[in-house]
Design a protein around this motif. Structure first.
Motif, short mmCIF file in Angstrom:
data_model
loop_
_atom_site.label_atom_id
_atom_site.label_comp_id
_atom_site.label_asym_id
_atom_site.label_seq_id
_atom_site.Cartn_x
_atom_site.Cartn_y
_atom_site.Cartn_z
N VAL A 133 0.84 -1.20 0.00
CA VAL A 133 0.00 0.00 0.00
C VAL A 133 0.88 1.25 0.00
N MET A 134 1.87 1.27 0.86
CA MET A 134 2.72 2.46 0.95
C MET A 134 3.54 2.66 -0.32
N ARG A 135 3.97 1.59 -0.95
CA ARG A 135 4.71 1.72 -2.22
C ARG A 135 3.78 2.19 -3.33
N THR A 136 2.53 1.73 -3.31
CA THR A 136 1.56 2.13 -4.33
C THR A 136 1.27 3.62 -4.26
N TYR A 137 1.01 4.12 -3.06
CA TYR A 137 0.66 5.53 -2.90
C TYR A 137 1.90 6.42 -2.86
N ASP A 138 3.00 5.91 -2.35
CA ASP A 138 4.28 6.63 -2.29
C ASP A 138 4.14 8.03 -1.68
N GLU A 139 3.26 8.13 -0.67
CA GLU A 139 3.08 9.38 0.07
C GLU A 139 2.51 9.02 1.43
N GLU A 140 2.50 9.99 2.34
CA GLU A 140 1.96 9.68 3.66
C GLU A 140 0.45 9.47 3.58
N LEU A 141 0.00 8.53 4.42
CA LEU A 141 -1.42 8.21 4.55
C LEU A 141 -1.76 8.19 6.03
N THR A 142 -3.01 8.47 6.35
CA THR A 142 -3.40 8.26 7.73
C THR A 142 -3.40 6.75 7.97
N LEU A 143 -3.13 6.36 9.20
CA LEU A 143 -3.15 4.94 9.50
C LEU A 143 -4.54 4.34 9.26
N PRO A 144 -5.65 5.03 9.58
CA PRO A 144 -6.96 4.47 9.23
C PRO A 144 -7.13 4.23 7.73
N ASP A 147 4.11 9.15 12.34
CA ASP A 147 3.90 10.33 13.18
C ASP A 147 2.67 10.04 14.02
N GLN A 148 2.89 9.67 15.27
CA GLN A 148 1.78 9.24 16.13
C GLN A 148 0.81 10.38 16.41
N GLU A 149 1.31 11.59 16.59
CA GLU A 149 0.42 12.72 16.87
C GLU A 149 -0.59 12.95 15.76
N ARG A 150 -0.15 12.79 14.53
CA ARG A 150 -1.04 13.01 13.39
C ARG A 150 -1.59 11.69 12.82
N ASP A 151 -1.14 10.55 13.38
CA ASP A 151 -1.57 9.21 12.94
C ASP A 151 -1.27 9.01 11.46
N LEU A 152 -0.07 9.47 11.03
CA LEU A 152 0.32 9.39 9.62
C LEU A 152 1.45 8.38 9.44
N VAL A 153 1.31 7.57 8.40
CA VAL A 153 2.34 6.61 7.99
C VAL A 153 2.94 7.11 6.69
N ALA A 154 4.25 7.01 6.56
CA ALA A 154 4.91 7.46 5.34
C ALA A 154 6.00 6.46 4.96
N PRO A 155 6.23 6.34 3.64
CA PRO A 155 7.37 5.52 3.23
C PRO A 155 8.64 6.18 3.74
N ASP A 156 9.60 5.39 4.14
CA ASP A 156 10.86 5.96 4.62
C ASP A 156 11.58 6.60 3.45
#
Length: 119
Positions: free
Chosen positions: A50-61, A108-117
């Motif tokens: 999923v993260m490789r497909t979007y290649d940008e930060e996403l909310t964890l939900p 980023d736990q505060e914003r609940d965001l996941v991003a590719p490294d």
């Protein structure tokens, strides 16, 4: 001689391809074990996909929803909210920390965001 199913042949071919690829690499046994342990779980592989497909930060939900879609093969409207919540919780408590610790994803736990490294 025992005949093999199509999926077994696919697995054998894949293992042989991986072994051939590894022959050209200089990786320690520990590094290989760590990499295969990270990839051993389907939900972790799906989150990375999923993260490789979007290649940008996403909310964890949103990432959990995408993982649930790929896991079930159904449209999100056909997946129970309980299943999406279960995926979210397993990502948050188990899979995401492993992938963050390995340096594959950022969180980023505060914003609940996941991003590719950004390696």
């Amino acid at each position: 001689m025992t005949s093999r199913s199509h999926s077994e042949l696919d697995a054998v071919e894949f293992v042989q391809t991986v072994l051939d690829w590894l022959d050209d690499r200089d990786a320690s046994a520990e590094t290989l074990d760590d990499a295969f342990a990270l990839l051993a779980n389907q939900r972790r592989r799906l989150l990375l996909e999923v993260m490789r497909t979007y290649d940008e930060e996403l909310t964890l939900p949103d990432a959990a929803e995408e993982v649930a879609i790929r896991e079930t093969g159904h449209n999100v409207t056909n997946i129970s909210p309980e299943h999406v919540t279960e995926v979210y919780l397993s990502l948050y408590h188990d899979h995401l920390p492993r992938l963050v610790d390995a340096g594959l994803l950022e969180y980023d736990q505060e914003r609940d965001l996941v991003a590719p490294d950004a390696v």
